[in-house]
Design an enzyme around this catalytic site. Structure first.
Site, PDB file in Angstrom:
ATOM      1  N   ASN A   7      30.783  83.104  41.866  1.00  0.00           N
ATOM      2  CA  ASN A   7      31.193  82.399  43.077  1.00  0.00           C
ATOM      3  C   ASN A   7      30.571  81.012  42.990  1.00  0.00           C
ATOM      4  O   ASN A   7      29.385  80.832  43.249  1.00  0.00           O
ATOM      5  CB  ASN A   7      30.678  83.171  44.299  1.00  0.00           C
ATOM      6  CG  ASN A   7      31.075  82.512  45.603  1.00  0.00           C
ATOM      7  OD1 ASN A   7      31.657  81.420  45.613  1.00  0.00           O
ATOM      8  ND2 ASN A   7      30.754  83.168  46.704  1.00  0.00           N
ATOM      9  N   LYS A  14      26.678  81.551  42.450  1.00  0.00           N
ATOM     10  CA  LYS A  14      26.215  82.929  42.650  1.00  0.00           C
ATOM     11  C   LYS A  14      26.838  83.766  41.556  1.00  0.00           C
ATOM     12  O   LYS A  14      28.036  83.601  41.270  1.00  0.00           O
ATOM     13  CB  LYS A  14      26.754  83.455  43.983  1.00  0.00           C
ATOM     14  CG  LYS A  14      25.769  83.511  45.105  1.00  0.00           C
ATOM     15  CD  LYS A  14      26.381  84.414  46.176  1.00  0.00           C
ATOM     16  CE  LYS A  14      25.880  84.099  47.531  1.00  0.00           C
ATOM     17  NZ  LYS A  14      26.653  84.749  48.577  1.00  0.00           N
ATOM     18  N   ARG A  95      35.605  84.019  42.512  1.00  0.00           N
ATOM     19  CA  ARG A  95      36.047  83.838  43.896  1.00  0.00           C
ATOM     20  C   ARG A  95      36.678  82.459  44.000  1.00  0.00           C
ATOM     21  O   ARG A  95      36.040  81.454  43.660  1.00  0.00           O
ATOM     22  CB  ARG A  95      34.851  83.939  44.838  1.00  0.00           C
ATOM     23  CG  ARG A  95      35.245  83.643  46.253  1.00  0.00           C
ATOM     24  CD  ARG A  95      34.073  83.729  47.198  1.00  0.00           C
ATOM     25  NE  ARG A  95      34.529  83.514  48.548  1.00  0.00           N
ATOM     26  CZ  ARG A  95      33.948  82.698  49.417  1.00  0.00           C
ATOM     27  NH1 ARG A  95      32.852  82.049  49.079  1.00  0.00           N
ATOM     28  NH2 ARG A  95      34.435  82.549  50.620  1.00  0.00           N
ATOM     29  N   HIS A 184      38.137  85.001  54.156  1.00  0.00           N
ATOM     30  CA  HIS A 184      37.419  86.292  54.142  1.00  0.00           C
ATOM     31  C   HIS A 184      38.355  87.440  53.770  1.00  0.00           C
ATOM     32  O   HIS A 184      38.078  88.592  54.077  1.00  0.00           O
ATOM     33  CB  HIS A 184      36.800  86.638  55.524  1.00  0.00           C
ATOM     34  CG  HIS A 184      35.698  85.740  55.967  1.00  0.00           C
ATOM     35  ND1 HIS A 184      35.469  85.462  57.289  1.00  0.00           N
ATOM     36  CD2 HIS A 184      34.747  85.081  55.279  1.00  0.00           C
ATOM     37  CE1 HIS A 184      34.427  84.653  57.401  1.00  0.00           C
ATOM     38  NE2 HIS A 184      33.975  84.400  56.189  1.00  0.00           N
ATOM     39  N   GLY A 216      29.800  82.726  58.629  1.00  0.00           N
ATOM     40  CA  GLY A 216      31.200  82.518  58.992  1.00  0.00           C
ATOM     41  C   GLY A 216      31.697  83.802  59.635  1.00  0.00           C
ATOM     42  O   GLY A 216      31.268  84.888  59.257  1.00  0.00           O
ATOM     43  N   ARG A 245      29.781  76.747  63.301  1.00  0.00           N
ATOM     44  CA  ARG A 245      31.174  76.305  63.501  1.00  0.00           C
ATOM     45  C   ARG A 245      31.680  76.734  64.869  1.00  0.00           C
ATOM     46  O   ARG A 245      31.412  77.848  65.320  1.00  0.00           O
ATOM     47  CB  ARG A 245      32.078  76.906  62.415  1.00  0.00           C
ATOM     48  CG  ARG A 245      31.819  76.323  61.048  1.00  0.00           C
ATOM     49  CD  ARG A 245      32.679  76.987  59.993  1.00  0.00           C
ATOM     50  NE  ARG A 245      31.890  77.762  59.063  1.00  0.00           N
ATOM     51  CZ  ARG A 245      32.380  78.677  58.229  1.00  0.00           C
ATOM     52  NH1 ARG A 245      33.673  78.942  58.227  1.00  0.00           N
ATOM     53  NH2 ARG A 245      31.599  79.329  57.408  1.00  0.00           N
ATOM     54  N   GLU A 388      31.762  91.766  48.650  1.00  0.00           N
ATOM     55  CA  GLU A 388      32.812  90.925  48.073  1.00  0.00           C
ATOM     56  C   GLU A 388      32.742  90.900  46.547  1.00  0.00           C
ATOM     57  O   GLU A 388      33.769  90.840  45.876  1.00  0.00           O
ATOM     58  CB  GLU A 388      32.726  89.511  48.658  1.00  0.00           C
ATOM     59  CG  GLU A 388      33.262  89.494  50.085  1.00  0.00           C
ATOM     60  CD  GLU A 388      32.984  88.217  50.840  1.00  0.00           C
ATOM     61  OE1 GLU A 388      31.844  88.037  51.294  1.00  0.00           O
ATOM     62  OE2 GLU A 388      33.907  87.397  50.981  1.00  0.00           O
TER      63      GLU A 388
END
Ligand code: ADP
Length: 402
Positions: A7, A14, A95, A184, A216, A245, A388
């Site tokens: 990612n 990552k 990702r 997501h 998020g 956010r 994920e």
């Protein structure tokens, strides 16, 4: 079969190495501060591997290439015993944040697929270029190894036009591709499938509301296994209240701020993405700190919790209307898995709709899939840890083994 999941962010990578024969994580790491004076690589080798410990390297890491090289050197170091040679990797799963309307599924990366990912850069100007960097570096480091792109947006490509269109001049969709995409997706798809397994039914027979609450946050209505609506939109800003956010606001706030405060578009964008949400309301964006502050009598922290959980409840109600019949609600991600108070407040008062939390079952952090609803609840409520990386590795495996 070993799969490496990457990612890649603008200044970080990552990575996770998985043994797919038993879906065990062999190593999990993070390269940070790429391009800064001093970079850092931290990698945890999992119990059962030769070195069950954390390795840290601090040195300048000029670019993604250097960062990934350091990671690969560490993974292939015989001392750790997780990877004899880099050619032992069967596939690399990446990702990729934005697949636009081009990707409904993960894809094995070819020159055409790279072009399509590049085409979608305007839709994710911060994320897709960093994802592309990660792919390029992995292609160089692992020549001949299949690279698979798994898109955050792909699961939501089943959303019907009446739910993905904004009521704006139609040419903004035709020319600029402005519409709801959602994000997501990998997480929502993963937990919805886990939920179906736990309920012992095919996902095609279930309607599920998936609530992903981390830094998020987003919620997805899943009808017969397919995403039919989701709260994040053109960008990951719309919908639920997040760490920093705003989620939904009146779009006229932009014009108001520009006219009355002389704020530029960039300033407004930064404010909505980085200085709003829980942080905007109370100065804190980590839910653990917010609970501490509430305990100390901080009224703004209580307001932040109330605003977030009220918004969650409002969207659960909206998605019940969208789905008609709901079999399960899933809570996942950092807050969804760990925060019993947020979960309870998000469904409080929904008992007349057949949604009844079991206070005792809910009164714990969710470390493994857990049924949180009371026996009389018509709708089951589940806490399911998202994963994920595993989801990306499974997608990569199924494509390279197909
Ligand atoms: P990301 O969206 O960055 O992947 P995560 O899913 O890891 O984020 O969620 C991070 C958030 O989860 C933290 O900011 C914090 O608010 C929340 N969180 C983590 N642990 C707990 C906990 N024990 N109790 C309450 N909230 C928690």
């Amino acid at each position: 079969m070993k799969i490496l999941v990457i990612n890649s962010g603008s200044s970080s990578i990552k990575f996770q190495l998985l043994e797919m024969d038993n879906e065990a994580v062999l190593a999990s790491g993070l390269v940070e501060r790429i391009g800064e004076e001093e970079g850092q690589l931290k990698c945890t080798f999992m119990p059962g591997t030769a070195s069950e410990n954390v390795v840290k390297i601090a040195e300048p890491i000029a670019d993604h290439n250097k960062g990934m090289l350091l990671a690969v050197n560490l993974l292939t170091n015989p001392e750790h015993g997780v990877l004899a040679d880099k050619s032992d990797i069967a596939a690399v799963g990446h990702r990729v944040v934005h697949g636009g309307e081009d990707f409904h599924q993960p894809a094995v990366i070819t020159a055409e697929i790279m072009d399509a990912i590049k085409k979608n850069i305007p839709l994710a100007p911060l994320h897709n270029p960093a994802n592309i960097d990660g792919i390029r570096v992995a292609q160089e480091l692992f020549p001949g190894v299949p690279q698979v792109a798994v898109f955050d947006t792909a699961f939501h490509q089943s959303i019907p036009p009446h739910a993905y269109h904004y009521a704006l001049p139609y040419e903004l969709y035709e020319k600029d591709r402005i519409r709801r995409y959602g994000f997501h997706g990998t997480s929502h798809k993963f937990v919805a499938n886990e939920c179906a397994k736990l309920m012992g039914k095919p996902i095609e027979d279930l309607n599920i509301i998936s609530v992903h609450l981390g830094n998020g946050c987003s919620m997805t209505a899943v009808k017969n296994g397919k995403s039919v609506d989701t709260t994040l939109g053109l960008t990951p800003l719309e919908g639920l209240v997040m760490g920093t956010r705003s989620g939904d606001v009146d779009p006229a706030i932009h014009a108001f701020l520009a006219r009355n405060r002389g704020m530029s578009i960039d300033e407004i964008d930064t404010m909505l993405n980085k200085e709003s949400g829980l942080k905007g309301l109370c100065g804190l964006n980590d839910m653990r700190d917010i609970h501490d502050a509430i305990g100390a009598g901080n009224e703004r922290a209580k307001l932040a919790l109330d605003v977030q959980t009220y918004r969650n409840k409002k969207y659960i109600g909206a998605y019940m209307a969208v789905l008609g019949h709901v079999d399960a609600i899933i809570f996942t991600a950092g807050i969804g898995e760990n925060d019993e108070i947020v979960r309870a407040k998000s469904v409080e008062g929904l008992e007349p709709f057949g949604i009844v939390m079991d206070a005792q079952a809910n009164g714990q952090r969710v470390k493994k899939p857990t049924l949180l609803s009371a026996p009389e609840s018509r709708v089951q409520i589940w806490g399911i840890p998202t994963n994920e990386e595993l989801a990306i590795a499974r997608e990569a495996q199924s494509l390279v083994c197909a």
